[in-house]
Design an enzyme around this catalytic site. Structure first.
Site, PDB file in Angstrom:
ATOM      1  N   ASP A  92       0.958  -1.571   0.058  1.00 29.54           N
ATOM      2  CA  ASP A  92       0.299  -0.350  -0.176  1.00 29.54           C
ATOM      3  C   ASP A  92       0.728   1.122  -0.027  1.00 29.54           C
ATOM      4  O   ASP A  92       2.311   1.165   0.215  1.00 29.54           O
ATOM      5  CB  ASP A  92      -1.493  -0.273   1.387  1.00 29.54           C
ATOM      6  CG  ASP A  92      -2.321   0.818   0.980  1.00 29.54           C
ATOM      7  OD1 ASP A  92      -3.141   0.682   1.406  1.00 29.54           O
ATOM      8  OD2 ASP A  92      -1.945   2.309   0.537  1.00 29.54           O
TER       9      ASP A  92
HETATM   10  C1  GLC Z   1      -4.511   4.123   0.026  1.00 24.76           C
HETATM   11  C2  GLC Z   1      -5.240   3.105   0.094  1.00 24.76           C
HETATM   12  C3  GLC Z   1      -5.321   2.271  -0.894  1.00 24.76           C
HETATM   13  C4  GLC Z   1      -4.903   2.567  -2.039  1.00 24.76           C
HETATM   14  C5  GLC Z   1      -3.435   3.046  -2.506  1.00 24.76           C
HETATM   15  C6  GLC Z   1      -3.730   4.074  -3.952  1.00 24.76           C
HETATM   16  O1  GLC Z   1      -3.686   4.263   1.250  1.00 24.76           O
HETATM   17  O2  GLC Z   1      -5.034   2.464   1.808  1.00 24.76           O
HETATM   18  O3  GLC Z   1      -6.941   1.143  -1.255  1.00 24.76           O
HETATM   19  O4  GLC Z   1      -4.997   1.734  -2.916  1.00 24.76           O
HETATM   20  O5  GLC Z   1      -3.342   4.349  -1.276  1.00 24.76           O
HETATM   21  O6  GLC Z   1      -4.332   5.126  -3.637  1.00 24.76           O
END
Ligand code: GLC
Length: 740
Positions: free
Chosen positions: A286
């Site tokens: 993430d």
């Molecule tokens: C965010 C979220 C995730 C998302 C990623 C990209 O922090 O936790 O669900 O896909 O970053 O935006």
């Protein structure tokens, strides 16, 4: 620059790839093996690195010149937040024409309920109990996204949530593992279709692996402590289902699971996902979750964070740059990391190959398709269809609803009556307020010319100001009926948006109480991203519609239900608590040794709150009535390898045609570990005309009764079971059987 790639591709096509074909490699494997052999270590690490674009539709892809240099030198494999045919083409040309091997970028984006045409928030859509509709939303998302240059969706989010304080409860499919697994498959299949190389499909991502929704206190990013049995019984099934459906990627969660950050969890990634489940796609972290392991106090440095994540099987690092910075050093210190790197790069290149990017890196960056498909009118028709079927009728005293379309005066009052942003919900991608038809607009379109609509906000969503009450009261007194539109704004749920109180914000409850005191019928339209605990509202207002955040066609969909054009059929995918103090509260709980008994003080309960929820999982009313009868089993006992047939008669005993979600539950009465009092094992959504009956048939096998037993083996156990059928998880017919 692309000569090497083209030669490799041609070699594969002609069958003279230079790779030993006697190894029986598929063309894809042969191509990737050959390409891997051409790649330098920095180029391999580049494929394992993802940077963010500027989120904008115009202007520079990123203001970070060093990132663009990485693209040009083949040291970056992916962007997120770069969308649009033109911008993705621009970035792709940088990579393909600028770098030595010309390996195409893969563009990822968050489109959890639509790209531009925005559908109900995922939890709301899960209330429609129609897997074809849910899949269609994903198909349209893929069609629009893939026309706008996006290859990869960071969706479906499949986290089970049992705590509505957690803002991200809106992103999944609710509290139940069985239903969330079905929805996960529908969404993966909708995004990916049968052929990832088709220009109408995109790669999907199962996230956030795993148990991210078990955050203590419902506080996002917080610690999760979950036994392995609860992990495997409750939180993993939707991920297992997504993997089984062939999802292209997984995303690590931010959470530390039982002391180990998910981005470095050998148990989750190497053991369960890649070994037990034989997952062939790739795992992306993430946002900066690799580097954040230093914040967790799990890695002593960014270099250690890179090592831990790489060793645990995280194939691509999102946004933080520990791989780009330290993995070469790690290899210099320990060559054994090379095999992990090659495995990661093969997985990533495999998805790029499946998407057809090596054949044509620009196939998705097609301005003509973008103009043709994005926001297509057919997509809005679907948006209205799925939105109206996601609405849950919670109360309808004295059949207040449906309303007549030729009422003389309707007062539409509340802070959300004409808000074009809130219906988009959070994570609304390229959904824009100008695409939204508001509730007020929907009502205006639905009523007759004679109907006078009186409107005022009455108050804001989240302020103490009651100066608007006076006008609201005045208008309400003039009206035949009041439609009160209250709830949460879009950005009161979603990431980093947990609430400690899950009641109506601000003075909205007082507004409802004032409106009710006028003596006029009050129809509440709730717009929210999580279950709202507000007993007075549910128990005193004349009708209550749970409408979540329904997307671009929110207004027409709600009007369809308000005026009876559509008879509501939604059923709750989450429990609605009576108060925040009851959390966690969910239907598939354990019996305990002292189950609630109002007559017995020494049983599980509160002394200051009722025991049960406001509304249980699976609950939803209709404008008609359904009667359940004749629950019959074809045998009283059966053994493994056989199955038991269950039938029930459902009759529409009311005045209008309607759809009903007939639910099947079981209870394993005795286990080597304690078992839930109820587990959803099936459903069927049917349409019945007035006085029409239908006999429904379900079946259960021993395999469907498996659980993680005392020895942590996934198996069934002989013994007594009960089977239940009904319209929700409380009003149930029951029968019993033995598994031998
Ligand atoms: C965010 C979220 C995730 C998302 C990623 C990209 O922090 O936790 O669900 O896909 O970053 O935006």
């Amino acid at each position: 620059m692309r000569l090497i790639l083209s030669t490799l591709l041609l070699g594969i096509i002609l069958g003279c790839s230079g790779t030993d074909q006697t190894q029986n490699l598929s063309p894809k494997e042969a191509f990737i093996d050959s390409l891997l052999n051409e790649m330098t270590l920095p180029e391999k690490i580049g494929q394992m690195s993802q940077a963010t674009g500027s989120f904008e539709f115009t202007g520079p892809i990123t203001s970070d010149s060093s990132t663009l240099e990485l693209v040009r030198t083949g040291r970056l494999g992916s962007f997120l937040n770069v969308v649009g045919a033109e911008r993705t083409r621009e970035a792709q040309e940088m990579a393909v024409n600028g770098s030595r091997l010309g390996i195409p970028l893969i563009f990822g984006y968050d489109m959890i309920h639509g790209y531009a045409t925005t559908f109900p928030i995922p939890m709301g859509e899960a209330a429609c109990w129609d897997l074809d509709l849910i899949k269609r939303s994903a198909e349209i998302t893929a069609l629009e996204a893939s026309a706008a240059g996006v290859h990869w969706n960071f969706a479906p989010m499949v986290d089970i949530a049992r705590d509505p304080r957690w803002g991200r409860i809106m992103e999944g499919a609710g509290e139940d593992p069985w239903w969330s697994s079905k929805v996960a498959v529908a969404r993966v299949e909708g995004y990916q279709g049968d052929d990832l190389s088709s220009t109408g499909t995109i790669a999907a991502t199962a996230k956030h692996f795993a148990a991210y929704g078990a955050a203590e206190g419902g506080r996002d990013y917080n610690t999760t402590e979950v036994s392995e049995r609860t992990l495997r019984e409750i939180y993993l099934p939707p991920f297992r289902a997504a993997a089984g459906a062939g999802v292209a990627s997984f995303m690590n969660g931010f959470n530390d699971l039982n002391g180990v950050p998910a981005s470095a969890s050998h148990l989750l990634v190497r053991q369960i996902l890649k070994k037990e489940w034989d997952f062939k796609g790739f795992v992306v972290s993430d946002w900066a979750s690799v580097q954040e392991m230093t914040d967790h106090g799990y890695a002593a440095s960014d270099k250690e964070a890179a090592r831990l994540s790489l060793a645990a099987g995280c194939d691509m690092e999102m946004v933080s740059t520990t791989y780009e910075t330290y993995v070469e050093d790690l290899v210099a210190e320990n060559a054994s990391y090379l095999a992990m790197i090659d495995d990661a790069v093969q997985r990533i290149l495999g998805i790029k190959y499946d998407l057809g990017l090596f054949e044509d890196p620009y196939r998705y960056s097609d301005a003509g398709r973008e103009a043709k498909y994005v926001l297509h009118n057919d997509h809005f028709k679907h948006a209205r269809e799925v939105a109206k079927k996601s609405i849950v009728l919670l109360e309808n005293r004295d059949n207040t609803l449906p309303l007549d379309m030729d009422l003389a005066k309707i007062a539409v009052i509340g802070p959300l009556i004409n808000d074009p942003v809130t219906p988009l919900g959070t994570w609304s991608a390229q959904g824009k307020k100008e695409h939204v038809t508001t509730l007020l607009e929907g009502v205006q379109l639905a009523v007759s010319e004679q109907t006078k609509i009186l409107t005022t906000n009455g108050c804001e969503v989240n302020s103490a100001d009651k100066t608007g009450f006076k006008k609201a009261r005045s208008l309400a007194k003039q009206a035949d009926v009041i439609i009160a539109v209250v709830g949460e704004e879009a950005m009161m749920s979603g990431e980093a948006l947990s609430r400690s109180d899950i009641g109506l914000p601000g003075v909205q409850l007082e507004l409802l109480q004032m409106l009710k005191a006028t003596g006029k019928p009050v129809v509440v339209v709730l717009m929210n991203g999580r279950p709202i605990a507000e007993p007075w509202m549910y128990e005193n207002c004349d009708a209550v519609l749970e409408t979540w955040h329904l997307g671009v066609q929110s207004g027409p969909a709600i009007a369809d239900v308000l005026f009876g054009t559509y008879n509501p059929s939604g059923k709750l995918p989450v429990t609605i608590p009576r108060s925040v103090g009851q959390i966690p509260i969910y239907y598939n709980h354990k019996h305990t040794g002292r189950a609630f008994d109002p007559a017995d003080r020494y049983t599980t309960k509160y002394i200051d709150e009722k025991y049960g929820p406001q509304y249980p999982f699976g609950y939803g009313l209709s404008y008609t009535n359904f009667e359940y009868s004749n629950l019959l089993l074809d045998k009283s006992s059966f053994q493994a390898g056989e199955s038991i047939s269950i039938e029930v008669i459902v009759t529409n005993t009311g005045p209008v045609a309607g759809e009903e979600v007939v639910q099947l539950y079981v209870r394993d009465m005795i286990g080597s570990v304690t078992r839930p009092v109820l587990e959803l094992k099936g459903f069927e959504k049917i349409m019945l005309a007035p006085n029409e009956s239908q006999t429904l048939h379900f079946s259960l096998s021993a395999e469907e009764l498996r659980f993680w037993d005392e020895e942590m083996q996934f198996n069934w156990e002989p013994g007594d079971f009960k089977v239940f059928v009904g319209p929700n998880s409380e009003d149930l017919l029951e029968a019993e059987f033995k598994l031998l």
